[in-house]
Enzyme design. Sequence first.
Site, PDB file in Angstrom:
ATOM      1  N   LYS A 221       0.814  -1.213   0.000  1.00  0.00           N
ATOM      2  CA  LYS A 221       0.000   0.000   0.000  1.00  0.00           C
ATOM      3  C   LYS A 221       0.848   1.265   0.000  1.00  0.00           C
ATOM      4  CE  LYS A 221      -4.556  -1.390   1.490  1.00  0.00           C
ATOM      5  NZ  LYS A 221      -5.648  -1.194   2.453  1.00  0.00           N
ATOM      6  N   ARG A 255      -4.598  -9.729   4.467  1.00  0.00           N
ATOM      7  CA  ARG A 255      -4.995  -9.688   3.058  1.00  0.00           C
ATOM      8  C   ARG A 255      -3.759  -9.292   2.237  1.00  0.00           C
ATOM      9  NH1 ARG A 255      -6.850  -5.809  -0.581  1.00  0.00           N
ATOM     10  NH2 ARG A 255      -8.398  -6.569  -2.077  1.00  0.00           N
TER      11      ARG A 255
END
Length: 286
Positions: A221, A255
Amino acid sequence: MLRLGRREFDAHEPVVMAIVNRTPDSFYDQGATFRDEPALARVEQAVAEGAAIVDVGGVKAGPGEEVDAEEEARRTVGFVAEVRRRHPDVVISVDTWRHEVGEAVCEAGADLLNDAWGGVDPKLAEVAARYGAGLVCTHAGGAEPRTRPHRVGYDDVMADILRVTVGLAERAVALGVPRESVLIDPGHDFGKNTRHSLEATRRLGEMVATGWPVLVSLSNKDFVGETLDRPVKERLVGTLATTAVSAWLGAQVYRVHEVAETRQVLDMVASIAGHREPAVARRGLA
């Protein structure tokens, strides 16, 4: 005990959720699993590498081409049905904020609805309750789906995360979602700048202390990229470092894009913490 689909996971059992994007414009793989065969191959590989959950997404999280509910369903429903047929025991999650899509994928065999946009469609929890599916309750800072944060601020970011996620979790259970199938997610990058996401990680133990299982979505991210000043394809080390910290603080579900590497990190942390025996222990015994 966390119960999802046919699977049960002990409180200290770390769980890998593999990302399978059914989008042509995903930020990480640029549509590598948009077509069925590469996506099914991705599921096979992820399960072989230790993923217990596959998370299927039909809409890119960030801004981009408009994808309506009909198109999102077209990308996900048939695929979920085929994964269910091939892998009866794998937990199938679908990343969606729309109740119409949630209904269709639950009919096709999904076990978990991953609501990454924080309850923007309140009917999604009602769908999870109706089908006995699990639900991920995420903090998105009140952001609209597919928007990026702009000068967002919090008096106390973790206090806001707790207020929102626990509130969503309690509402879900009140609607009939099984309590053992509800997770909370701090929503790294969603409605947050990099400092907010770092603080959420640092204070993750406060989420764990609520008693709800914690899911983290850290993989490659922007907060990792900005912290280390690395482009998307060079964020694995930072992601794994954040994964190790999150595991030590008690998060349970991860995840991820890189399943095998994440599995090793989680197993190592679990063994250091005393929750897992070493795979072998020959040193000093020969």
